[in-house]
Design an enzyme around this catalytic site. Sequence first.
Site, PDB file in Angstrom:
ATOM      1  N   SER A  93      39.458  41.641  30.746  1.00 38.76           N
ATOM      2  CA  SER A  93      39.943  40.911  31.758  1.00 38.76           C
ATOM      3  C   SER A  93      38.145  40.919  32.335  1.00 38.76           C
ATOM      4  O   SER A  93      37.785  41.951  32.255  1.00 38.76           O
ATOM      5  CB  SER A  93      41.110  41.853  32.201  1.00 38.76           C
ATOM      6  N   THR A  96      41.750  32.377  29.939  1.00 37.53           N
ATOM      7  CA  THR A  96      42.805  32.138  30.222  1.00 37.53           C
ATOM      8  C   THR A  96      43.045  30.828  31.219  1.00 37.53           C
ATOM      9  O   THR A  96      41.771  30.535  31.880  1.00 37.53           O
ATOM     10  CB  THR A  96      42.909  33.281  30.965  1.00 37.53           C
ATOM     11  N   LYS A 142      45.055  30.699  26.642  1.00 35.26           N
ATOM     12  CA  LYS A 142      45.479  31.377  26.720  1.00 35.26           C
ATOM     13  C   LYS A 142      46.220  31.084  28.031  1.00 35.26           C
ATOM     14  O   LYS A 142      46.023  30.118  29.091  1.00 35.26           O
ATOM     15  CB  LYS A 142      45.573  32.562  27.009  1.00 35.26           C
ATOM     16  N   TYR A 200      37.276  35.135  33.519  1.00 37.58           N
ATOM     17  CA  TYR A 200      37.990  33.712  34.724  1.00 37.58           C
ATOM     18  C   TYR A 200      36.873  33.310  34.544  1.00 37.58           C
ATOM     19  O   TYR A 200      35.942  33.841  35.138  1.00 37.58           O
ATOM     20  CB  TYR A 200      38.360  34.830  35.447  1.00 37.58           C
ATOM     21  N   HIS A 246      51.638  34.294  31.201  1.00 42.76           N
ATOM     22  CA  HIS A 246      51.389  34.919  31.996  1.00 42.76           C
ATOM     23  C   HIS A 246      52.355  36.196  33.168  1.00 42.76           C
ATOM     24  O   HIS A 246      52.370  36.862  33.726  1.00 42.76           O
ATOM     25  CB  HIS A 246      50.332  34.965  33.367  1.00 42.76           C
TER      26      HIS A 246
HETATM   27  C1  LIG Z   1      48.893  43.707  36.269  1.00 45.28           C
HETATM   28  C2  LIG Z   1      48.351  42.257  35.559  1.00 45.28           C
HETATM   29  C3  LIG Z   1      47.054  41.904  35.911  1.00 45.28           C
HETATM   30  C4  LIG Z   1      47.363  40.835  34.069  1.00 45.28           C
HETATM   31  N1  LIG Z   1      45.848  40.880  34.089  1.00 45.28           N
HETATM   32  C5  LIG Z   1      45.217  38.983  33.681  1.00 45.28           C
HETATM   33  C6  LIG Z   1      44.439  38.915  34.074  1.00 45.28           C
HETATM   34  O1  LIG Z   1      43.111  39.068  33.798  1.00 45.28           O
HETATM   35  N2  LIG Z   1      43.689  37.883  32.247  1.00 45.28           N
HETATM   36  C7  LIG Z   1      44.495  37.527  32.238  1.00 45.28           C
HETATM   37  O2  LIG Z   1      44.176  36.445  31.471  1.00 45.28           O
HETATM   38  N3  LIG Z   1      46.150  37.632  31.820  1.00 45.28           N
HETATM   39  C8  LIG Z   1      46.279  39.061  32.932  1.00 45.28           C
HETATM   40  N4  LIG Z   1      48.248  38.867  32.587  1.00 45.28           N
HETATM   41  C9  LIG Z   1      48.799  38.485  31.749  1.00 45.28           C
HETATM   42  C10 LIG Z   1      48.524  39.409  30.384  1.00 45.28           C
HETATM   43  O3  LIG Z   1      47.528  39.487  29.983  1.00 45.28           O
HETATM   44  C11 LIG Z   1      49.720  38.911  29.799  1.00 45.28           C
HETATM   45  O4  LIG Z   1      50.029  37.822  29.586  1.00 45.28           O
HETATM   46  C12 LIG Z   1      51.562  39.303  30.418  1.00 45.28           C
HETATM   47  O5  LIG Z   1      51.300  40.456  31.149  1.00 45.28           O
HETATM   48  C13 LIG Z   1      52.433  39.062  29.919  1.00 45.28           C
HETATM   49  O6  LIG Z   1      53.794  40.105  29.990  1.00 45.28           O
HETATM   50  P1  LIG Z   1      54.352  41.373  30.284  1.00 45.28           P
HETATM   51  O7  LIG Z   1      53.073  42.039  30.176  1.00 45.28           O
HETATM   52  O8  LIG Z   1      55.414  40.872  30.713  1.00 45.28           O
HETATM   53  O9  LIG Z   1      54.562  40.837  28.401  1.00 45.28           O
HETATM   54  C14 LIG Z   1      48.616  40.402  33.865  1.00 45.28           C
HETATM   55  C15 LIG Z   1      49.311  40.289  33.175  1.00 45.28           C
HETATM   56  C16 LIG Z   1      49.720  41.769  34.936  1.00 45.28           C
HETATM   57  C17 LIG Z   1      50.907  42.388  34.519  1.00 45.28           C
END
Ligand SMILES: Cc1cc2nc3c(=O)[nH]c(=O)nc-3n(C[C@H](O)[C@H](O)[C@H](O)COP(=O)(O)O)c2cc1C
Length: 369
Positions: free
Chosen positions: A122, A172, A241, A146, A265
């Site tokens: 990320s 994203t 994404k 980002y 997300h």
């Molecule tokens: C704590 C946390 C931080 C996240 N940070 C990002 C990020 O920096 N960039 C991004 O594209 N998605 C981010 N996501 C979304 C994840 O890429 C992913 O879509 C999501 O965790 C999927 O849901 P699940 O973990 O409940 O299966 C984040 C998710 C969580 C839980």
Amino acid sequence: MTNKMEYNAPTEVKELEIISTYHLEEEAKKVVPKGGFDYMSGGSGKEWTLKRNDEAFFHKGICPRVLANVEFPETKTSILGQELSVPFIMAPISAHGLAHESKEAGTAKGIAEFGGSIMSISAYSGATFEEIDEGLNGNNRWFQIYMSKDETMNKNILDEAKKDGASAIILTADATLSGNRERDLSNKFVYPFGMPIVSRYLTGSGKNMSLNNIYAQSKQKIEPDDVRFIKDYSGLPVFVKGIQCPEDALLAIGAGADGVWVSNHGGRQLDHAPGSFETLESIAKAVAGKVPIVFDSGIRRGEHIFKALASGADIVAIGRPVLFGLALGGHKGVTSVFKYFENDLKRVMQLAGTQTIKDVKNTQLIDLK
Ligand SMILES: Cc1cc2nc3c(=O)[nH]c(=O)nc-3n(C[C@H](O)[C@H](O)[C@H](O)COP(=O)(O)O)c2cc1C
């Protein structure tokens, strides 16, 4: 509350015996400081979409197949020419340091020791490319951007990601601002450490800043030209994404996207969006094999991976369960989570009479609606 106070992230490193990833979340809650745990596990608004991500899988059934002549199912597959030992990778996630003192380097090491998967890094990582690289030790990685509002900054970040060895860029597109994260608001949550990759375009390092503040300083107007820019400048394949509608999948492909990443997300952005799995089939139909599809949001079991692949995903991404494994066992905990998913998927494949990932993809699920 995680507010300008010292943050004591867990430090233990050990293998985990995993009953289910739901149990893992309950255990992680006991060791991660409240502000960090709520940030990791929480969603937006009423968390309706977060719950729906899990419940959505109930609307399709897997027929147990017999006399199928199956033994030792094989989980290997590939995406964009990259060989994988399993059809799942790590989702891009910010601030792993909330889960464990080893931060993203711990996750990277855990994935590398599992082998045959991909780490998504990320832009909001709490570790530098160099630190993560040490953990990855040559393992495949994709970089999730980002964007800055400043084009030169974006070029610098892409240059760095490419130099670090990223073999794809994930744009994203569903987080042009933060969802209404009520848990974070009531905890007055701010990041207890900086974000070295994007600190170049923030007013501070990221430390003691809220997610709202950080998103506001990132690029908010994202359009098809951004996909073209990233692809042309980096020369790398680009995934978009956050796709939840067939029209947007086609828009992304029209802009040159090399892959579509179906995700809401993890229910952290628009609450009252459907469960991510509910959107997959129609998107896959529209994409019609033109580009590969990555799916995430709600993957907790082998059955979920199976259903996503049978509904048009090429691979899935695992999010929160990896963080919970990291919290409980550092890099060894991460490897345990990956092994759990591998074993669980193999069990499901065996009972569903499918020998290969191709067989899984060709499976017709039972509509339970
Ligand atoms: C704590 C946390 C931080 C996240 N940070 C990002 C990020 O920096 N960039 C991004 O594209 N998605 C981010 N996501 C979304 C994840 O890429 C992913 O879509 C999501 O965790 C999927 O849901 P699940 O973990 O409940 O299966 C984040 C998710 C969580 C839980």
